[in-house]
Design a protein around this motif. Structure first.
Motif: not given
Lengths: 239, 420
Positions: A86-93, B369-371, B402-405
């Protein structure tokens, strides 16, 4: 494209510059796929790859390159992995290599208990093997590049800085607005009881934006090496 | 009679003694008095007591026994939290940290004698005083409204009974009725707060009263996270919310609590709920202490000391410090800098450069959620922004969830940092 990658054990920072759309010629330069198939034996008890691959303890690894972390809807990932995705981690090399070297440094709280492939060649080879089961630049021009060139970036003594725990205690008060002292892990990961080295590496990973979370990138971004060491010293003494 | 008005927790005996004979018992031990038990005051009291391990005598003056956090009170309005879940008491600060908790009003400060007078009659001597009183409203800010109208037209900008009242009024709105918010001018407590509130009200109305309307009269041309809120309102509550900025007369407003009308730029609107959030100023005790410049108490960011009296530190919403927004997170962050500076001044512990941070999470709808956040440092002139980030429009549902959590985790973290 220029990503910086953190090396846990050697404490050396290595930067990979993978050019965005490499030509087909570059695609096998990752490593030796045949040797990688042997390295993959270590992974096989939990992961399958190939035409008949299904989920085992870990998800199947077909198409892992370029996929978002925790990106398969039918696999029950750890909360930590879902959060990283969800934070944006993508499996790049680069990210995959960081993960293979020391899974918990990239994704703290991952279910993958594997201690990591400490040998760089092992990592490159196993990635070359896995690459055969993902979209390849040879076939799809916009696929993640596979060629990596490297240059050693900076010194190996960041881990050896003696942190001032008093300073760390003051700095830590800022962490404790969100991370709870009792180590509760609800929506925000626990940072209590981390080994110093893991802590330092993780903070530098945020600072260098290898780890994706924007709040932590911002918080770590303004911490100097001394301050990170001070925090690590403080938290290492905390139970 | 006076005794009925105050209550002691924890170290009752020691406090009673020190009240009657302050110069005897407290002698030798530096004394810190903290006025206000919110995100600034409670955090500062706890960090000073915890860090000094008994070397500093800490007294916390807070009128209410149960504190309702203003942050997350919008989530109560939206039905995402219970009122109990945002209620906190001071028992642990007394029992675990040895803080003298006094439930009384601070009504005066003698800066020469260095004492705080309480409504109950006691005088508390201090070596350092922390004022963290939050906000009060500017008289006459919204024509037709004053605090005597707050039951008819609640502000709900101090959490607790006002929030309960507003929720009840929203739930009692007639079908297709109108909820009107009079938004405040800058600067005010919790910049995204009014707009998160509108999101939460819309969330409730969408389920209970989907033909109802929400009207916002706003004196500001722009507001915090504006693009994110407007996108969220469109996505979740399309058509329900009408925002009137100054271009639409949102800055020319008059209310009539008897008629339940709001006049916007000369046009009279009949409304069913009117949530008036007037212009704000520092909590009244700052004015009484004579440390305000205009509506707020100026401080230096290095230590959070008043620029008018170096024995007084002002935290949170009440202070004028520079770039930080008035938020619970900011107050908590400033409290730790003040705690460090006060310990250094009174007991000689190390003093480090001031560092501050703030993040404000807002909920737009279920799992959305936003921040926005930033880090800050102290310069001689002010607290200055170093770096910041904000959620983007069009983010994935996963990231928003995820932001809300994360905001739930932050709530648990900051409240345990405040109350132990």
């Amino acid at each position: 494209m220029h990503a910086i990658f953190l090396r846990g054990i050697l404490a050396a920072f290595v930067a990979f510059s993978g050019s965005a759309a490499t030509g087909a010629a570059a695609d096998e330069l990752i490593g030796d796929a045949e040797r990688g198939a042997k390295v993959f034996e270590k992974c096989k008890s939990c992961h399958a790859v190939g035409p008949d691959a299904r989920h085992k303890v870990g998800p199947h690894l077909n198409g892992v390159f370029g996929r978002k972390a925790a990106g398969l809807g039918d696999f029950d990932y750890s909360r930590a992995m879902r959060r990283a995705g969800a934070d944006g981690l993508v499996w790049t090399i680069e990210k995959l290599e960081a993960y293979l070297e020391n899974p918990k440094v990239l994704v703290t709280g991952t279910n993958m208990r594997f201690r990591g492939l400490k040998d760089k060649q092992d990592r490159l080879d196993v990635m070359a093997y896995l690459r055969q089961f993902s979209d390849r630049p040879r076939d799809i021009p916009e696929a993640e590049p596979t060629a990596i060139t490297e240059e050693v970036r900076l010194s190996d003594d960041i881990l050896n800085i003696e942190g001032d725990p008093d300073y760390g205690e003051y700095l830590s008060s800022e962490c404790m607005t969100c991370h709870q002292t009792d180590g509760d892990d609800e929506g925000i990961p626990s940072i209590v009881g981390w080994p110093t080295e893991d802590f330092v590496i993780a903070m530098h990973a945020y600072k260098q934006k290898v780890r994706p979370h924007p709040v932590m990138q911002m918080m770590a971004g303004r911490l100097g090496n001394e301050e990170i060491a001070a925090l690590a010293a403080y938290f290492s003494a905390l139970n | 009679m006076a005794l009925n008005r105050r209550a002691f927790l924890g170290t009752t005996v020691g406090l009673a003694a020190s009240l009657s004979a302050p110069m005897v018992l407290g002698q030798g031990k530096p004394r810190v008095v903290v006025v206000g038990g919110g995100a600034g005051g409670a955090t500062a009291a706890r960090h000073i007591a915890k860090g000094s391990k008994g070397a500093i005598d800490v007294t916390l003056v807070e009128p209410t026994r149960t504190y309702y956090t203003c942050f997350f009170s919008n989530l109560y309005l939206g039905g995402f939290r219970t009122l109990e879940s945002i209620a906190h008491t001071y028992g642990k600060l007394a029992s675990d940290y040895g803080i003298n908790v006094v439930h009384d009003w601070a009504v005066g400060i003698d800066r020469d004698a260095k004492t705080v007078s309480l409504a109950g009659g006691a005088k508390l001597p201090y070596d350092r005083l922390i004022l963290s009183p939050g906000i009060d409203f500017v008289d006459g800010a919204v024509p037709g409204w004053d605090v005597t109208k707050q039951n008819r037209m609640p502000h709900a900008y101090k959490a607790g009974s006002q929030t309960e009242l507003l929720k009840a009024q929203i739930e009692a709105m007639p079908e297709g009725g109108v909820y009107c918010m009079i938004a405040p001018p800058n600067p005010y407590r919790c910049p995204p707060g009014p707009y998160e509130r509108v999101s939460m009200v819309a969330h409730v109305l969408k389920q209970r009263n989907p033909t109802a309307k929400i009207l916002i009269a706003d004196p500001k041309p722009k507001f915090s996270k504006m693009a994110l809120f407007q996108e969220g309102w469109q996505n979740h509550y399309g058509g329900m919310i009408e925002w009137l900025g100054p271009d639409f007369g949102g800055d020319k407003v008059e209310v009539n609590a008897d008629e339940m009308t709001v006049t916007i730029d000369g046009e009279v609107n009949k409304v069913d709920v009117c949530n008036v959030i007037p212009a704000m100023k520092a909590g009244r005790i700052c004015e009484l202490a004579g440390i305000n410049d205009g509506n707020w108490a100026p401080v230096t960011g290095h230590t959070m000391q008043s620029r008018i009296d170096e024995n007084i530190h002002v935290l949170g919403d009440a202070c004028a410090q520079g770039d930080m927004p008035k938020s619970g997170f900011s107050a908590n962050s400033q409290a730790k800098v003040a705690a460090m500076a006060i310990r250094a001044a009174l007991t000689g512990t190390k003093q480090f450069p001031a560092k501050f941070s703030n993040t404000c999470w807002s909920l737009l709808g279920t799992d959305d959620g936003v921040k926005v956040g930033a880090t800050y440092e102290a310069t001689d002139e002010k607290i200055a922004k170093v770096d910041g980030f904000i959620s983007q429009t069009g983010e994935s549902a996963d990231l928003r969830k995820a932001t809300y959590e994360e905001s739930l985790g932050w709530y648990a973290g900051i409240t345990s940092d405040m109350f132990g």
